[in-house]
Design a protein around this motif. Structure first.
Motif, PDB file in Angstrom:
ATOM      1  N   GLY A  31     -35.214 -18.114 -59.028  1.00  0.00           N
ATOM      2  CA  GLY A  31     -34.919 -17.331 -57.829  1.00  0.00           C
ATOM      3  C   GLY A  31     -35.514 -15.948 -57.810  1.00  0.00           C
ATOM      4  N   LEU A  32     -36.007 -15.449 -58.947  1.00  0.00           N
ATOM      5  CA  LEU A  32     -36.563 -14.099 -58.985  1.00  0.00           C
ATOM      6  C   LEU A  32     -37.936 -14.048 -58.330  1.00  0.00           C
ATOM      7  CD1 LEU A  32     -35.772 -12.624 -62.525  1.00  0.00           C
ATOM      8  CD2 LEU A  32     -34.920 -11.822 -60.323  1.00  0.00           C
ATOM      9  N   PHE A  33     -38.155 -13.028 -57.522  1.00  0.00           N
ATOM     10  CA  PHE A  33     -39.475 -12.758 -56.953  1.00  0.00           C
ATOM     11  C   PHE A  33     -40.268 -12.008 -58.016  1.00  0.00           C
ATOM     12  CE2 PHE A  33     -42.699 -10.450 -54.727  1.00  0.00           C
ATOM     13  CZ  PHE A  33     -42.990 -11.160 -53.562  1.00  0.00           C
ATOM     14  N   VAL A  34     -41.307 -12.636 -58.545  1.00  0.00           N
ATOM     15  CA  VAL A  34     -42.106 -12.039 -59.618  1.00  0.00           C
ATOM     16  C   VAL A  34     -43.300 -11.308 -59.025  1.00  0.00           C
ATOM     17  CG1 VAL A  34     -43.454 -12.452 -61.702  1.00  0.00           C
ATOM     18  CG2 VAL A  34     -41.404 -13.813 -61.263  1.00  0.00           C
ATOM     19  N   ASN A  35     -43.304  -9.997 -59.184  1.00  0.00           N
ATOM     20  CA  ASN A  35     -44.403  -9.144 -58.747  1.00  0.00           C
ATOM     21  C   ASN A  35     -45.262  -8.875 -59.985  1.00  0.00           C
ATOM     22  OD1 ASN A  35     -45.589  -7.698 -56.557  1.00  0.00           O
ATOM     23  ND2 ASN A  35     -44.828  -5.778 -57.408  1.00  0.00           N
TER      24      ASN A  35
ATOM     25  N   ASP B  84     -55.933 -13.819 -60.042  1.00  0.00           N
ATOM     26  CA  ASP B  84     -56.067 -15.267 -59.845  1.00  0.00           C
ATOM     27  C   ASP B  84     -55.224 -16.025 -60.862  1.00  0.00           C
ATOM     28  OD1 ASP B  84     -57.756 -15.022 -57.689  1.00  0.00           O
ATOM     29  OD2 ASP B  84     -59.601 -15.337 -58.834  1.00  0.00           O
ATOM     30  N   ALA B  85     -55.297 -15.608 -62.120  1.00  0.00           N
ATOM     31  CA  ALA B  85     -54.540 -16.278 -63.180  1.00  0.00           C
ATOM     32  C   ALA B  85     -53.036 -16.115 -62.967  1.00  0.00           C
ATOM     33  CB  ALA B  85     -54.943 -15.728 -64.545  1.00  0.00           C
ATOM     34  N   TYR B  86     -52.626 -14.943 -62.518  1.00  0.00           N
ATOM     35  CA  TYR B  86     -51.197 -14.692 -62.346  1.00  0.00           C
ATOM     36  C   TYR B  86     -50.644 -15.462 -61.154  1.00  0.00           C
ATOM     37  CZ  TYR B  86     -52.454 -10.874 -65.506  1.00  0.00           C
ATOM     38  OH  TYR B  86     -52.930 -10.137 -66.560  1.00  0.00           O
ATOM     39  N   GLN B  87     -51.437 -15.582 -60.096  1.00  0.00           N
ATOM     40  CA  GLN B  87     -51.007 -16.398 -58.967  1.00  0.00           C
ATOM     41  C   GLN B  87     -50.847 -17.854 -59.389  1.00  0.00           C
ATOM     42  OE1 GLN B  87     -52.906 -14.965 -54.876  1.00  0.00           O
ATOM     43  NE2 GLN B  87     -54.443 -14.989 -56.489  1.00  0.00           N
ATOM     44  N   GLN B  88     -51.803 -18.353 -60.155  1.00  0.00           N
ATOM     45  CA  GLN B  88     -51.742 -19.745 -60.604  1.00  0.00           C
ATOM     46  C   GLN B  88     -50.535 -19.995 -61.495  1.00  0.00           C
ATOM     47  OE1 GLN B  88     -55.549 -20.821 -62.343  1.00  0.00           O
ATOM     48  NE2 GLN B  88     -56.660 -19.958 -60.594  1.00  0.00           N
ATOM     49  N   ALA B  89     -50.094 -18.945 -62.198  1.00  0.00           N
ATOM     50  CA  ALA B  89     -48.936 -19.086 -63.082  1.00  0.00           C
ATOM     51  C   ALA B  89     -47.622 -19.063 -62.314  1.00  0.00           C
ATOM     52  CB  ALA B  89     -48.942 -17.988 -64.127  1.00  0.00           C
ATOM     53  N   GLY B  90     -47.675 -18.711 -61.030  1.00  0.00           N
ATOM     54  CA  GLY B  90     -46.467 -18.741 -60.213  1.00  0.00           C
ATOM     55  C   GLY B  90     -46.006 -17.415 -59.658  1.00  0.00           C
ATOM     56  N   ALA B  91     -46.801 -16.351 -59.791  1.00  0.00           N
ATOM     57  CA  ALA B  91     -46.399 -15.048 -59.253  1.00  0.00           C
ATOM     58  C   ALA B  91     -46.179 -15.133 -57.748  1.00  0.00           C
ATOM     59  CB  ALA B  91     -47.457 -13.992 -59.568  1.00  0.00           C
ATOM     60  N   ASP B  92     -45.139 -14.464 -57.280  1.00  0.00           N
ATOM     61  CA  ASP B  92     -44.827 -14.438 -55.844  1.00  0.00           C
ATOM     62  C   ASP B  92     -45.549 -13.306 -55.129  1.00  0.00           C
ATOM     63  OD1 ASP B  92     -42.601 -16.519 -55.824  1.00  0.00           O
ATOM     64  OD2 ASP B  92     -41.879 -15.111 -57.344  1.00  0.00           O
ATOM     65  N   GLY B  93     -45.952 -12.287 -55.886  1.00  0.00           N
ATOM     66  CA  GLY B  93     -46.690 -11.153 -55.358  1.00  0.00           C
ATOM     67  C   GLY B  93     -47.502 -10.556 -56.482  1.00  0.00           C
TER      68      GLY B  93
END
Length: 278
Positions: free
Chosen positions: A148-152, A173-182
Motif C-alpha cells: 500500500g505504500l507509495f514509493v517515491n 527506468d530501473a526503479y520504475q521496472q522495480a515497482g516505483a510509484d513515482g
C-alpha cells in the motif's frame, strides 16, 4: 496553477483512515501535489491547518533534532518515532526514509512495513548513487512487504553532481521496472532537462523546489506532478530564530509572525488553537 495548493479531500477507508488511493490521486490531479515537509507534530499540524492534504517529513530536520548526521542511515529509530507521532494526524503522511537504513532489501522492506503500520501512506527512498540493482531490489522489497505504500524512488545524480540526464534516465527506468510509484530527482533545476525526464518516465516526476530554479507554476507547465520543499522550511525556521535573537539582542523588535504558546501547544496535540484557520 495558483500560488496556493488545491485542497483535495482525501478518501478514507472503512475505519476512516486515509487511503493510498487518495495519496496517489494527488499525483494525477489538475495541479501538481505541492508537498511541504515537517519535522515535528506541531509543524505538520500547522501545515495541514493551512489546507495541505499531504505532508512529508524532512530527514535533515529529524537528524538535526537528534544530533545525528543526515543521509548516513543513523536515524532509523527517530524516523519511525516521528512517523508514529504523525501517522494519526489529519493529513496524508509521506516519510523520508533516506536509503531505508540498510543495504539489505529485506530489512528495508521490514522497516517500511513498520512505517505503513504507523500510518504512513508514502515514502521517499534514495539511492545516494549506490548500485542501481541494489536500489531496485529495495524498491521491490518495499512493494512486497508494504504494497500500500507509495514509493517515491529518488536518484541522487543531480543532488550529488555525479551523472547527467543519461545516467538519471537509466536509473529511473530501473526503479520504475522495480515497482516505483513515482520518481524523484532532487537538484535538477534546468527546465529543458526536467521536461525531457517528464517525457521519458511513465510515473509521476517529483522535483525539489529551489529558490534558484523554476517556480511551482513553471514546474507544473513542464509536467512535474509533485513539488517538494525538503528541508527548506526547517532551515528557514532556524534562520528566522537566529534573526529574531539578533534583533532582540540589539534592542530591535523582532519582525514576522510568531504563534502563541497556546497555539503551538494546541498544534502539538492535534488540536485547533483559537484563531487558526482550517
Amino acid at each position: 496553477m495558483t500560488d496556493s495548493p488545491r485542497v483535495t479531500e482525501p478518501h478514507a477507508d472503512a475505519v476512516g483512515r486515509p487511503s493510498l488511493t487518495a495519496f496517489a490521486a494527488l499525483h494525477h490531479a489538475a495541479e501538481p501535489l505541492f508537498l511541504p515537509n515537517a519535522w515535528d507534530r506541531a509543524s505538520a499540524t500547522a501545515l495541514a491547518a493551512r489546507g495541505f492534504p499531504a505532508i512529508g517529513t524532512t530527514s535533515l530536520g529529524v537528524a538535526a533534532a537528534a544530533g545525528l548526521p543526515d543521509g548516513a542511515s543513523a536515524t532509523r529509530d527517530e524516523t519511525l518515532r516521528l512517523a508514529r507521532a504523525l501517522g494519526t494526524g489529519p493529513f496524508l503522511l509521506s516519510v523520508d526514509a533516506e536509503d531505508g537504513y540498510s543495504e539489505d532489501p529485506t530489512a528495508v522492506g521490514e522497516f517500511t512495513r513498520e512505517l505503513a503500520a504507523a500510518g504512513a501512506v508514502g515514502i521517499n527512498l534514495e539511492d545516494a548513487l549506490g548500485p542501481v540493482r541494489r536500489h531496485a531490489d529495495k524498491i521491490a522489497a518495499v512493494k512486497a512487504a508494504a504494497p500500500g505504500l507509495f514509493v517515491n524512488a529518488r536518484t541522487d545524480t543531480y543532488w550529488l553532481g555525479e551523472g547527467g540526464e543519461r545516467e538519471t534516465l537509466r536509473r529511473l527506468d530501473a526503479y520504475q521496472q522495480a515497482g516505483a510509484d513515482g520518481v524523484f530527482v532532487p537538484g535538477l533545476t534546468d527546465p529543458g532537462t526536467i521536461a525531457a525526464v517528464v517525457r521519458r518516465v511513465e510515473v509521476p516526476l517529483n522535483i525539489l523546489y529551489s529558490p534558484d530554479g523554476p517556480s511551482v507554476p513553471h514546474l507544473a507547465d513542464l509536467g512535474v506532478r509533485r513539488v517538494s520543499l525538503g528541508s527548506l522550511l526547517y532551515r528557514r525556521a532556524l534562520g528566522a530564530a537566529l534573526e529574531a535573537v539578533a534583533d532582540i539582542g540589539t534592542g530591535r523588535r523582532p519582525l514576522g509572525p510568531a504563534p502563541s504558546y497556546a497555539e503551538v501547544d494546541g498544534l502539538s496535540r492535534y488540536g485547533t488553537p483559537p484563531g487558526t484557520a482550517r
